[in-house]
Design a protein around this motif. Sequence first.
Motif, PDB file in Angstrom:
ATOM      1  N   MET A 262       0.842  -1.181   0.000  1.00 26.15           N
ATOM      2  CA  MET A 262       0.000   0.000   0.000  1.00 26.15           C
ATOM      3  C   MET A 262       0.886   1.244   0.000  1.00 26.15           C
ATOM      4  SD  MET A 262      -3.155  -0.888   2.531  1.00 26.15           S
ATOM      5  CE  MET A 262      -2.194  -1.690   3.782  1.00 26.15           C
ATOM      6  N   ASP A 263       0.453   2.205  -0.727  1.00 22.11           N
ATOM      7  CA  ASP A 263       1.194   3.453  -0.801  1.00 22.11           C
ATOM      8  C   ASP A 263       0.362   4.587  -0.207  1.00 22.11           C
ATOM      9  OD1 ASP A 263      -0.702   3.571  -2.763  1.00 22.11           O
ATOM     10  OD2 ASP A 263       0.660   4.059  -4.382  1.00 22.11           O
ATOM     11  N   ILE A 264       0.860   5.783  -0.342  1.00 25.28           N
ATOM     12  CA  ILE A 264       0.197   6.949   0.244  1.00 25.28           C
ATOM     13  C   ILE A 264      -1.190   7.161  -0.339  1.00 25.28           C
ATOM     14  CG2 ILE A 264       1.236   8.575  -1.373  1.00 25.28           C
ATOM     15  CD1 ILE A 264       0.581   9.279   2.319  1.00 25.28           C
ATOM     16  N   TRP A 265      -1.408   6.774  -1.595  1.00 22.60           N
ATOM     17  CA  TRP A 265      -2.703   7.011  -2.243  1.00 22.60           C
ATOM     18  C   TRP A 265      -3.810   6.175  -1.632  1.00 22.60           C
ATOM     19  CZ3 TRP A 265      -3.032  11.374  -4.332  1.00 22.60           C
ATOM     20  CH2 TRP A 265      -1.915  11.957  -4.906  1.00 22.60           C
TER      21      TRP A 265
ATOM     22  N   ILE B  96      -8.789   6.564   1.605  1.00 22.62           N
ATOM     23  CA  ILE B  96      -9.501   6.321   2.860  1.00 22.62           C
ATOM     24  C   ILE B  96      -9.901   7.655   3.495  1.00 22.62           C
ATOM     25  CG2 ILE B  96      -9.272   5.410   5.215  1.00 22.62           C
ATOM     26  CD1 ILE B  96      -9.633   3.254   3.087  1.00 22.62           C
ATOM     27  N   GLY B  97      -9.015   8.632   3.445  1.00 20.60           N
ATOM     28  CA  GLY B  97      -9.324   9.954   3.983  1.00 20.60           C
ATOM     29  C   GLY B  97     -10.497  10.609   3.264  1.00 20.60           C
TER      30      GLY B  97
ATOM     31  N   GLY C 220     -12.607   8.804  -3.621  1.00 22.08           N
ATOM     32  CA  GLY C 220     -12.046   7.976  -2.559  1.00 22.08           C
ATOM     33  C   GLY C 220     -11.998   6.511  -2.937  1.00 22.08           C
ATOM     34  N   ILE C 221     -13.104   5.989  -3.434  1.00 22.66           N
ATOM     35  CA  ILE C 221     -13.153   4.576  -3.815  1.00 22.66           C
ATOM     36  C   ILE C 221     -12.236   4.310  -5.003  1.00 22.66           C
ATOM     37  CG2 ILE C 221     -14.660   2.796  -4.781  1.00 22.66           C
ATOM     38  CD1 ILE C 221     -16.898   4.035  -3.019  1.00 22.66           C
ATOM     39  N   GLY C 222     -12.240   5.206  -5.981  1.00 22.24           N
ATOM     40  CA  GLY C 222     -11.350   5.040  -7.132  1.00 22.24           C
ATOM     41  C   GLY C 222      -9.888   5.075  -6.753  1.00 22.24           C
ATOM     42  N   THR C 223      -9.534   5.935  -5.830  1.00 15.36           N
ATOM     43  CA  THR C 223      -8.145   6.027  -5.398  1.00 15.36           C
ATOM     44  C   THR C 223      -7.718   4.773  -4.642  1.00 15.36           C
ATOM     45  OG1 THR C 223      -8.360   8.418  -5.235  1.00 15.36           O
ATOM     46  CG2 THR C 223      -6.495   7.438  -4.109  1.00 15.36           C
ATOM     47  N   VAL C 224      -8.588   4.256  -3.781  1.00 16.58           N
ATOM     48  CA  VAL C 224      -8.266   3.032  -3.042  1.00 16.58           C
ATOM     49  C   VAL C 224      -8.123   1.865  -4.004  1.00 16.58           C
ATOM     50  CG1 VAL C 224      -9.185   1.339  -1.408  1.00 16.58           C
ATOM     51  CG2 VAL C 224      -9.264   3.765  -0.848  1.00 16.58           C
ATOM     52  N   VAL C 225      -9.074   1.724  -4.918  1.00 18.23           N
ATOM     53  CA  VAL C 225      -9.028   0.613  -5.876  1.00 18.23           C
ATOM     54  C   VAL C 225      -7.785   0.715  -6.759  1.00 18.23           C
ATOM     55  CG1 VAL C 225     -10.198  -0.366  -7.902  1.00 18.23           C
ATOM     56  CG2 VAL C 225     -11.507   0.222  -5.863  1.00 18.23           C
TER      57      VAL C 225
END
Length: 61
Positions: free
Chosen positions: A1-4, A9-10, A50-55
Amino acid sequence: MDIWFYVGIGLILWAVKDLFMGYTYLWEPVASDEDPWTYWTVLLVWFALGIGTVVWSLGYI
């Protein structure tokens, strides 16, 4: 996992908080009872980002 992953999540937590509070921020505060279309549009954008960034950070895209 990276910062993104944590950025995503934020953003999701931010949208959940805004959902319970009844207002959100774009360039100014947007209340759900004063301008519901803008409120829900902004909330959906926060959730989608948010969801797109996590995925994306997990490598599913």
